[in-house]
Scaffold this motif. Structure first.
Motif, short mmCIF file in Angstrom:
data_model
loop_
_atom_site.label_atom_id
_atom_site.label_comp_id
_atom_site.label_asym_id
_atom_site.label_seq_id
_atom_site.Cartn_x
_atom_site.Cartn_y
_atom_site.Cartn_z
N ILE A 15 39.35 46.34 33.58
CA ILE A 15 40.70 46.63 33.77
C ILE A 15 41.11 46.33 35.33
O ILE A 15 42.18 45.73 35.59
N VAL A 16 40.24 46.44 36.19
CA VAL A 16 40.17 46.02 37.48
C VAL A 16 40.36 44.47 37.54
O VAL A 16 41.25 44.06 38.61
N ILE A 17 39.60 43.87 37.08
CA ILE A 17 39.79 42.42 37.00
C ILE A 17 41.07 41.87 36.35
O ILE A 17 41.79 40.93 36.97
N ALA A 18 41.50 42.35 35.46
CA ALA A 18 42.83 42.19 34.81
C ALA A 18 43.87 42.31 35.79
O ALA A 18 44.80 41.60 35.86
N VAL A 19 43.96 43.51 36.54
CA VAL A 19 45.07 43.59 37.25
C VAL A 19 44.95 42.71 38.54
O VAL A 19 46.02 42.25 38.99
N LEU A 20 43.66 42.40 39.10
CA LEU A 20 43.87 41.21 40.09
C LEU A 20 44.30 39.90 39.47
O LEU A 20 45.02 39.20 40.31
N GLY A 21 44.00 39.66 38.41
CA GLY A 21 44.43 38.51 37.66
C GLY A 21 46.07 38.52 37.47
O GLY A 21 46.70 37.51 37.86
N PHE A 22 46.62 39.53 37.20
CA PHE A 22 48.11 39.71 37.17
C PHE A 22 48.80 39.55 38.47
O PHE A 22 49.67 38.74 38.67
N ILE A 23 48.10 40.04 39.37
CA ILE A 23 48.64 40.19 40.77
C ILE A 23 48.36 38.68 41.34
O ILE A 23 49.26 38.06 42.18
N TYR A 24 47.28 37.92 41.11
CA TYR A 24 47.10 36.53 41.44
C TYR A 24 48.23 35.58 40.96
O TYR A 24 48.83 34.87 41.52
N TYR A 25 48.52 35.71 39.51
CA TYR A 25 49.44 34.94 38.72
C TYR A 25 50.93 35.32 39.33
O TYR A 25 51.67 34.32 39.66
N ALA A 26 51.05 36.62 39.66
CA ALA A 26 52.46 37.08 40.31
C ALA A 26 52.82 36.28 41.60
O ALA A 26 53.90 35.86 41.73
N VAL A 27 51.82 36.23 42.44
CA VAL A 27 51.94 35.85 43.75
C VAL A 27 51.81 34.18 43.76
O VAL A 27 52.72 33.51 44.45
#
Length: 237
Positions: A15-27
């Motif tokens: 879950i932590v890795i997924a959230v990091l991925g979402f944030i990276y994509y958004a930024v």
């Protein structure tokens, strides 16, 4: 904490890795032409924060309950950081350009988070009241997130009012579980009989729930509402 199955920790780390991925994509989407420097810097800072929190956890920093409540203090630092992002004009401009669909899809992680909480409650690491069997209805936000992303802010249908209402309701559900979790922390709650305190979040990797996952979810809601209220040049709304 030794009695908790390994798959619970593995699920939470995913879950932590997924959230990091979402944030990276958004930024990354919000800063085109920057050669991924901004998004890489953001993820590096977040990974650094996660590493720092984990080190403190392994050193027993949070399980020392004497003096100032240490875990709430760390959570407070994340809230201050979010406020700064909205105050600083340069970062505020980036927030305005983040893809709002991604900011809604990120809430899907709230479904596996609720499963992790339930597993922790079964292992008596947290009270059952913090799960969907108790007063926590936050799983509704996770289940409805893809529908909000597709039909309220996505390509199929648009509804500024609907998206705003969804974010406010999901924020209320987030507030409810956060309030419940705080109330069961050992700083403020003494178990009696068969009750248990909210101790699971004081240990790795679940300490990242209040210090990373919850702030990330809060951040996504606030940025979404910021865009829904102030971004008037979005033709899809």
């Amino acid at each position: 904490m030794e009695d908790i199955p390994n798959y619970v920790a593995a699920t939470f780390i995913a879950i932590v890795i997924a959230v990091l991925g979402f944030i990276y994509y958004a930024v990354n989407t919000a800063t085109p032409g920057k050669k991924n420097l901004t998004s890489s810097l953001v993820v590096t800072i977040l990974v650094g924060w996660i590493f720092f929190v984990c080190v403190q956890t392994f050193n027993g920093y949070f399980t020392n309950l004497s003096g100032i409540p240490r875990l709430p203090m760390f959570v407070g630092l994340t809230i201050v950081s979010i406020i700064i992002l909205f105050i600083w004009p340069r970062t505020r401009a980036i927030l305005m350009e983040m893809p709002i669909t991604t900011l809604h899809y990120i809430h899907i992680v709230r479904v596996p988070v609720e499963m992790v909480l339930w597993w922790l409650a079964v292992s008596r690491a947290i009270p059952m009241d913090m799960t969907f069997e108790g007063s926590n209805l936050d799983i509704i936000s996770g289940i409805s997130a893809p529908f909000a992303a597709v039909f309220m802010v996505g390509s199929r249908s648009k509804s500024r009012i609907g998206a705003t209402i969804w974010n406010l309701i999901a924020l209320a559900l987030l507030y409810n579980i956060v309030k419940t979790a705080i109330g069961y922390m050992p700083y403020y709650f003494t178990p009696t009989g068969g009750e248990v305190a909210n101790l699971g979040v004081f240990y790795f990797p679940y300490v990242l729930l209040p210090t990373f996952i919850v702030p990330a979810v809060l951040f996504s809601h606030l940025v979404s509402l910021y865009q829904l209220i102030f971004k008037k040049d979005q033709p899809q709304f």
